[in-house]
Design a protein around this motif. Sequence first.
Motif: not given
Length: 243
Positions: A93-95, A120-121, A142-145, A171-172
Amino acid sequence: MENTTPDALPERIRMRTAAFSVHIFTALGAGIALLAMLEAVREHWANMFGWLGVALIIDGIDGPLARRLDVVRRAPNWSGEVLDLVVDFVTYVFVPAYAITASGMLLPLAAPLLGIGIVVSSALYFADRRMKADDNHFRGFPALWNAAAFYLFLLHLSPVISTLIVALLIALTFAPFHVLHPLRVVRLRWLTLWLLAAWAVLGMYTLANDFEVGAPITFGLCAIAAYIIGSDTVIRRMKALKS
């Protein structure tokens, strides 16, 4: 139950040391995240993704190691689950959130707001006890950013389209659909693992060429992503139609 005789003491110490070393191995992912961040600050994006790939390998190995060495019992004072979530947050997420917001791929006014939305999400998602279904599918995006950022760099979309995609994924995060966990979902695991291996090869080729790859590579990577995201929905709908 562990043997408590004096002769067994060295063996107990060795096993507990080995168990704790798994925690150290997991925590190493946070150090890898720092290296990825340093590359991101320099705008060496391919190098950043290379380090995030190393973090992915660590994340894939530490779980089986922990189960094999019975880390929960032999190193009970440290929570492997919490440690894993901490490391996952900075690598998944963060990086990547920094890369997405600082790379210029989003509309300038929207970039910081969407960056905040990502972290945040994702923080809320990581704390959600319902983040995995009973069959080990993820609930929602699943927050796989790290993966989302990879595809944004790969596709070279306009800032407007990239901004809309990031907003949609935020949103998803809490949408009622399931996303395949590549390692833990039993259904069609043989196919998933083959596709995961193919994705790794294509991904490394893409990074080696600094995202300058042809349409076949891009199509292959996108097709695998579509399978990961949409296979459960397709299978469920086919079963519903048959019934």
